[in-house]
Design a protein around this motif. Structure first.
Motif, mmCIF file in Angstrom:
data_model
loop_
_atom_site.group_PDB
_atom_site.id
_atom_site.type_symbol
_atom_site.label_atom_id
_atom_site.label_comp_id
_atom_site.label_asym_id
_atom_site.label_seq_id
_atom_site.Cartn_x
_atom_site.Cartn_y
_atom_site.Cartn_z
ATOM 1 N N THR A 97 0.845 -1.188 0.000
ATOM 2 C CA THR A 97 0.000 0.000 0.000
ATOM 3 C C THR A 97 0.882 1.240 0.000
ATOM 4 O OG1 THR A 97 -1.721 1.222 1.180
ATOM 5 C CG2 THR A 97 -0.170 -0.015 2.527
ATOM 6 N N ARG A 98 0.324 2.338 -0.494
ATOM 7 C CA ARG A 98 1.070 3.602 -0.519
ATOM 8 C C ARG A 98 0.910 4.390 0.779
ATOM 9 N NH1 ARG A 98 -0.460 1.411 -4.601
ATOM 10 N NH2 ARG A 98 0.825 1.260 -6.482
ATOM 11 N N LEU A 163 9.457 -2.591 -7.057
ATOM 12 C CA LEU A 163 8.177 -1.947 -6.778
ATOM 13 C C LEU A 163 8.307 -0.433 -6.862
ATOM 14 C CD1 LEU A 163 6.713 -4.051 -3.827
ATOM 15 C CD2 LEU A 163 6.623 -4.479 -6.293
ATOM 16 N N ILE A 167 5.497 3.160 -2.640
ATOM 17 C CA ILE A 167 4.951 2.173 -1.708
ATOM 18 C C ILE A 167 5.419 2.516 -0.295
ATOM 19 C CG2 ILE A 167 4.943 -0.255 -1.033
ATOM 20 C CD1 ILE A 167 3.321 0.383 -3.545
ATOM 21 N N THR A 276 2.544 -10.926 -4.879
ATOM 22 C CA THR A 276 2.463 -9.532 -4.444
ATOM 23 C C THR A 276 1.142 -8.921 -4.871
ATOM 24 O OG1 THR A 276 4.864 -9.336 -4.622
ATOM 25 C CG2 THR A 276 3.619 -7.294 -4.516
ATOM 26 N N ASP A 278 -1.337 -5.406 -4.797
ATOM 27 C CA ASP A 278 -1.516 -3.973 -4.593
ATOM 28 C C ASP A 278 -2.882 -3.776 -3.936
ATOM 29 O OD1 ASP A 278 -1.758 -1.227 -4.695
ATOM 30 O OD2 ASP A 278 -0.975 -1.046 -6.734
ATOM 31 N N ASP A 280 -4.268 -1.005 -2.979
ATOM 32 C CA ASP A 280 -4.879 0.307 -3.212
ATOM 33 C C ASP A 280 -5.715 0.328 -4.485
ATOM 34 O OD1 ASP A 280 -3.440 1.061 -0.995
ATOM 35 O OD2 ASP A 280 -1.848 2.036 -2.142
ATOM 36 N N GLY A 309 -8.802 -2.234 -5.265
ATOM 37 C CA GLY A 309 -7.493 -2.842 -5.046
ATOM 38 C C GLY A 309 -7.558 -4.334 -5.275
ATOM 39 N N LEU A 358 2.168 -0.682 -9.739
ATOM 40 C CA LEU A 358 2.922 -1.302 -8.649
ATOM 41 C C LEU A 358 4.331 -1.662 -9.083
ATOM 42 C CD1 LEU A 358 2.995 -2.498 -5.772
ATOM 43 C CD2 LEU A 358 2.105 -4.630 -6.735
#
Length: 458
Positions: A97-98, A163, A167, A276, A278, A280, A309, A358
């Motif tokens: 997540t950011r 990435l 992130i 992996t 993402d 968001d 997401g 991502l």
């Protein structure tokens, strides 16, 4: 012409990994040997063949965490017994997540692990001290348990350099990885057949109930009848169809979700990258011309809105492989699994655009996927709260194992073991009743599940 009926103790409708697992644990845990698996196609040829083959032991609810922990214990038993024929690996799940302080995600971590959370959750807020151990090996026996929470961008870039630099946090769930769904099913089938169980290529068209069940089945050389003392509905996307033969209605719908797989010739995804995701949502970037075209299509207009997401990426075929898989379960429209699969021709472009946010190196494939790329999908059979249905149906002697949307392979062993225990009248774990139809009478639990439903689709 209808042939005379033969008989069995248990008839299992559906020979995907779930039906096979029910039969396997009836044999190995309860000594039930007169079992017939019925499927209109080859074993594991439908939904099981499209599996993402991933597993993890963390969920936002402790019941699901305990359930999948049990499933992984059973997978490890099979890996040991078979010399890891199921190709079990464990690089974990990296949830990205950011947000730099995702308090809700951390709260979900603690809730999911319950009383074990303090010992299982490790927080890393700086790149010093070397406390975080990346997944240097895919060996499931060498991997740590729990989850590492990375809250430092420098640390994230050190260990996940591919990435995007924005992130802000990664939740690295460690008891997670992938297996071979086909090898798992084949291993279990061998034990079933060795005990005298049968697999019949036949489509169930009707079920009648008197002292026992009489199943009308259509085979290549005509129609036959099968008498069974007990019946198991493990029909995957045809779960509700089989329930209707028993006069029952189940709160389950089917949603088609898609993936792409291709050879990563540009090496955009490191071979050591965990599965992996993402977390968001995002707005996809389109040109004015593309926006005009999409807005003119009923199915395309959704792509102009904020997308959810859950986009995911994973290297395929281990450290020495060269393929990758990308997926995004953003479709929310139910469809009929008996009809043609609703393949969306926009999906490969959409998932690449989303995944490139991502992992920017994936941009090299926009508009030019390598030759031989696969675009495929499978049906997610799911309840509104996205929890499974495992155990007795309303009809006496009928049982079910299904509604395993997006987590079928990771929970197949536990699903089979729980359903087999219900059939045999054996002891169950405390959480087992929550996976039956009885949960709909538990207002407090249903309120919890409604709040957390979307978090189960990762």
């Amino acid at each position: 012409m209808t042939r005379p009926a033969d008989s069995t103790d248990v008839a299992i409708i559906g020979a995907g990994n779930i039906g096979i697992a029910v039969a396997y644990y009836l044999v190995v845990n309860h000594g039930v040997k007169r079992i017939v698996l019925l499927d209109s196609g080859d074993p594991m040829a439908l939904t099981s063949a499209q599996s993402g083959e991933n597993y993890r032991n963390w969920w936002p609810h402790p019941f699901m965490t305990a359930f999948t922990d049990y499933a992984i214990n059973l997978l490890e038993d099979i890996a040991r017994a078979s010399g890891n024929r199921i190709h079990m690996t464990r690089r974990g799940y990296a949830l990205a997540t950011r947000r730099s302080t995702p308090e809700d995600l951390l709260a979900d971590l603690h809730r999911g692990y319950g009383v074990r959370a303090t010992s299982l959750i490790r927080t890393h807020e700086s790149s010093g001290a070397g406390r975080y151990r990346p997944a240097t090996s895919s060996d499931w026996k060498a991997a740590p348990d729990g989850v590492d929470v990375l809250l430092d961008r420098a640390l994230i870039q050190e260990h996940f350099p591919g990435l995007a630099p924005d992130i802000g946090a990664i939740l690295h769930v460690r008891r997670a990885g992938n297996i071979s769904a086909q090898q798992l099913g084949q291993f279990m089938l061998e034990s079933i057949r060795a005990a005298g169980g049968q697999v019949r290529r036949a489509r169930v068209t009707a079920i009648d109930r008197d002292a026992a069940f009489t199943l009308t089945v259509r085979e290549k050389d005509g129609t036959a009848s099968l008498r069974a003392d007990r019946v198991v509905n493990a029909a995957g996307p045809f779960f509700t169809e089989v329930a209707a033969m028993l006069g029952e209605t189940l709160p389950v719908s089917c949603i088609y979700q898609q993936k792409i797989a291709f050879e990563d010739r540009a090496r955009a995804i490191p071979r050591t990258l965990p599965f992996t995701i993402d977390l968001d949502g995002q707005m996809l970037l389109w040109t004015d011309e593309e926006r005009a075209l999409l807005s003119s299509e009923a199915e395309g207009s959704i792509l102009l809105e904020t997308m959810p997401g859950g986009i995911h990426q994973r290297p395929e075929a281990g450290d020495e492989g060269s393929w990758i898989t990308l997926g995004w379960a953003y479709n929310a429209t139910a469809s009929d699994p008996a009809s043609e699969p609703p393949i969306d021709p926009n999906f490969p472009d959409v998932v690449l655009r989303g995944a490139s946010r991502l992992n920017p190196a994936l941009q090299t494939y926009l508009g030019r996927l390598p030759r031989g790329a696969r675009h495929y999908g499978g049906y997610y059979a799911m309840t509104p709260e996205n929890w499974p249905l495992i155990g007795p149906m309303h009809t006496p002697g009928a049982f079910m194992a299904g509604a395993l949307s997006g987590f079928g392979i990771m929970s197949a062993t536990a699903t089979g073991a729980l359903c087999a225990a219900w059939i045999a009248g054996a002891a169950q774990p405390d959480y087992a009743p929550a996976f039956t139809l009885g949960r709909y009478n538990d207002q407090a639990l249903m309120a919890e599940l409604k709040e957390n439903a979307t978090k189960s689709i990762l």
